[in-house]
Every structure is written in C-alpha cells, then in structure tokens.
Design a protein around this motif. Structure first.
Motif, PDB file in Angstrom:
ATOM      1  N   SER A 128      36.281  42.029  37.355  1.00 33.30           N
ATOM      2  CA  SER A 128      35.773  42.702  38.425  1.00 33.30           C
ATOM      3  C   SER A 128      34.198  42.739  38.789  1.00 33.30           C
ATOM      4  CB  SER A 128      36.224  44.232  38.222  1.00 33.30           C
ATOM      5  OG  SER A 128      37.617  44.418  38.707  1.00 33.30           O
TER       6      SER A 128
ATOM      7  N   ASN B  33      41.119  36.848  40.964  1.00 34.03           N
ATOM      8  CA  ASN B  33      40.552  36.831  42.203  1.00 34.03           C
ATOM      9  C   ASN B  33      40.590  35.692  42.894  1.00 34.03           C
ATOM     10  OD1 ASN B  33      39.705  39.800  42.182  1.00 34.03           O
ATOM     11  ND2 ASN B  33      38.292  39.151  40.409  1.00 34.03           N
TER      12      ASN B  33
ATOM     13  N   HIS C 190      41.948  40.232  43.457  1.00 35.74           N
ATOM     14  CA  HIS C 190      41.684  40.449  44.929  1.00 35.74           C
ATOM     15  C   HIS C 190      41.542  39.192  45.635  1.00 35.74           C
ATOM     16  CE1 HIS C 190      40.523  44.573  43.875  1.00 35.74           C
ATOM     17  NE2 HIS C 190      39.737  44.033  42.901  1.00 35.74           N
TER      18      HIS C 190
ATOM     19  N   MET D 257      36.201  38.779  46.799  1.00 35.65           N
ATOM     20  CA  MET D 257      35.223  39.626  46.144  1.00 35.65           C
ATOM     21  C   MET D 257      33.834  39.417  45.992  1.00 35.65           C
ATOM     22  SD  MET D 257      36.474  41.699  42.778  1.00 35.65           S
ATOM     23  CE  MET D 257      35.726  43.480  42.462  1.00 35.65           C
TER      24      MET D 257
ATOM     25  N   THR E 186      47.629  39.901  49.068  1.00 36.54           N
ATOM     26  CA  THR E 186      47.783  40.296  47.575  1.00 36.54           C
ATOM     27  C   THR E 186      48.881  41.166  47.354  1.00 36.54           C
ATOM     28  OG1 THR E 186      46.467  42.326  48.181  1.00 36.54           O
ATOM     29  CG2 THR E 186      44.940  40.392  47.440  1.00 36.54           C
TER      30      THR E 186
ATOM     31  N   HIS F  67      45.725  47.482  42.232  1.00 32.50           N
ATOM     32  CA  HIS F  67      44.237  47.453  42.043  1.00 32.50           C
ATOM     33  C   HIS F  67      43.888  46.102  42.483  1.00 32.50           C
ATOM     34  CE1 HIS F  67      45.805  49.475  38.406  1.00 32.50           C
ATOM     35  NE2 HIS F  67      45.019  50.517  38.899  1.00 32.50           N
ATOM     36  N   SER F  68      44.426  45.646  43.696  1.00 30.07           N
ATOM     37  CA  SER F  68      44.296  44.335  44.283  1.00 30.07           C
ATOM     38  C   SER F  68      44.207  44.402  45.809  1.00 30.07           C
ATOM     39  CB  SER F  68      45.557  43.439  43.852  1.00 30.07           C
ATOM     40  OG  SER F  68      45.833  43.065  42.642  1.00 30.07           O
ATOM     41  N   GLY F  69      43.120  44.636  46.244  1.00 30.18           N
ATOM     42  CA  GLY F  69      42.572  44.910  47.575  1.00 30.18           C
ATOM     43  C   GLY F  69      42.362  43.246  48.341  1.00 30.18           C
ATOM     44  N   ALA F  70      42.582  43.051  49.446  1.00 34.67           N
ATOM     45  CA  ALA F  70      42.419  41.763  50.162  1.00 34.67           C
ATOM     46  C   ALA F  70      40.895  41.318  50.058  1.00 34.67           C
ATOM     47  CB  ALA F  70      42.937  41.768  51.424  1.00 34.67           C
ATOM     48  N   ILE F  71      40.147  42.612  50.379  1.00 38.64           N
ATOM     49  CA  ILE F  71      38.558  42.398  50.446  1.00 38.64           C
ATOM     50  C   ILE F  71      37.976  43.525  49.307  1.00 38.64           C
ATOM     51  CG2 ILE F  71      36.539  42.593  51.919  1.00 38.64           C
ATOM     52  CD1 ILE F  71      38.588  41.793  54.276  1.00 38.64           C
ATOM     53  N   ALA F  72      37.053  43.056  48.547  1.00 38.65           N
ATOM     54  CA  ALA F  72      36.472  43.982  47.520  1.00 38.65           C
ATOM     55  C   ALA F  72      35.235  43.591  47.235  1.00 38.65           C
ATOM     56  CB  ALA F  72      37.413  44.111  46.304  1.00 38.65           C
TER      57      ALA F  72
ATOM     58  N   ASP G  15      32.186  45.260  43.935  1.00 38.43           N
ATOM     59  CA  ASP G  15      32.188  46.011  42.812  1.00 38.43           C
ATOM     60  C   ASP G  15      30.944  46.294  42.244  1.00 38.43           C
ATOM     61  OD1 ASP G  15      32.865  47.503  40.214  1.00 38.43           O
ATOM     62  OD2 ASP G  15      34.796  46.574  40.385  1.00 38.43           O
TER      63      ASP G  15
END
Length: 168
Positions: A71, A102, A128, A131, A147, A151-156, A158
């Motif tokens: 992440s 990712n 993701h 990211m 996705t 806990h796997s957004g398309a766009i992220a 961190d």
C-alpha cells in the motif's frame, strides 16, 4: 539520495523481472512482461528510468509478504514506477492476481505514469487497479479498470499522497 529511492525500501535491484535503474529502455510494441514471484513486479523503474510501451501484456501473480509495503511503496505491483522515473503505456493490458498485487503503482517525487486506452484487472485483497503514493503522479485517459477483492479500489492513494488525474 535526491531520487528518493532510499526512502522506498521496495525499490531495490530485485524489484522487477524487467528492471530499469536510471536508464531509458527501448520503446516496445506488443511485448509481454510477466512475474509469478511473490514481491517481484513484472516491471520496475527507478532512479530516473524512462520507458514507453505500446499494447503490452503485463501479468503479475503471487501474494505480497507485507500489505503495508504494498500500500505504501508498491511492493508486489504489476508495474512499479519510482522517484524521477517516467512510464507511458498506450493500449494493452495489465492483469494482476494475488493479495497486494496493485496493477500500476506510481511512488515518489517526480514519478509519472501516463496510461492511455489500457485495460487493468486486479484480483485480490488490497489489489487496486492504479495507486499513487509519496507524491507520485498518474494521468489516465480512457482506462478500463476492474477490481474484485476487499480493500481494492480502482483508483487509490496512500501514504504521502499522490495525484491521479482520470479522463474518460
């Protein structure tokens, strides 16, 4: 280190099957890049590396050994682009399967990823599609992303934040 690579424990000489460290790679069309090794990206660019790909097939399988490092720093990503490095992909696919895999990851100051007409599928917990962290930048135009895991957004983004601009 001005490139910031020492701040990212993932950017090492074993970060990717295809590794560019401070150099420009040859522009390729229709090439395949694969990694099935845990914690090793299919493609890794660091220390000002540059690469342009047209219709690549990028595949990454295997689980991360550290959800935090995936992440925060891009461990186990299909494509990992570090500080000062630039990647452009036009067309093609990125497919990842495994925890913390990712799809495409931009991390560090002056890292830039530009994706145009790319399809990304990321399957797994914490996987993701795209990211950005530590000030990384991404520009997406007409990118299809899927996705499926928790806990796997398309766009992220961190730790250290990042900028992701999406059109289409």
């Amino acid at each position: 280190d001005a490139s910031g690579s020492t701040a990212n424990p993932v950017l090492t000489d074993t970060c990717g099957v295809y590794l560019l460290d401070g150099t420009a790679g040859n522009s390729t069309t229709d090439a395949a890049y694969n990694s099935s090794t845990d914690d090793v990206s299919a493609i890794c660019l660091m220390n000002g590396a540059m690469l342009e790909l047209v219709t690549p097939t990028i595949t990454k399988t295997g689980d991360t050994s550290s959800a935090d490092n995936s992440s925060f720093y891009g461990l186990n990503a299909g494509v990992l682009v570090g500080s000062g490095s630039t990647l452009s992909i036009t067309g093609g696919t990125v497919t990842t399967e495994g925890d913390g895999t990712n799809g495409v990851f931009s991390t560090g100051t002056d890292s830039l990823v530009t994706l145009t007409d790319v399809t990304i599928e990321a399957i797994g917990d914490g996987a993701h599609a795209v990211m950005a962290t530590q000030g990384g930048t991404m520009v997406l135009v007409e990118v299809d992303m899927l996705t499926t895991g928790a806990h796997s957004g398309a766009i992220a983004t961190d730790r250290g934040s990042g900028t992701i601009t999406v059109t289409g």
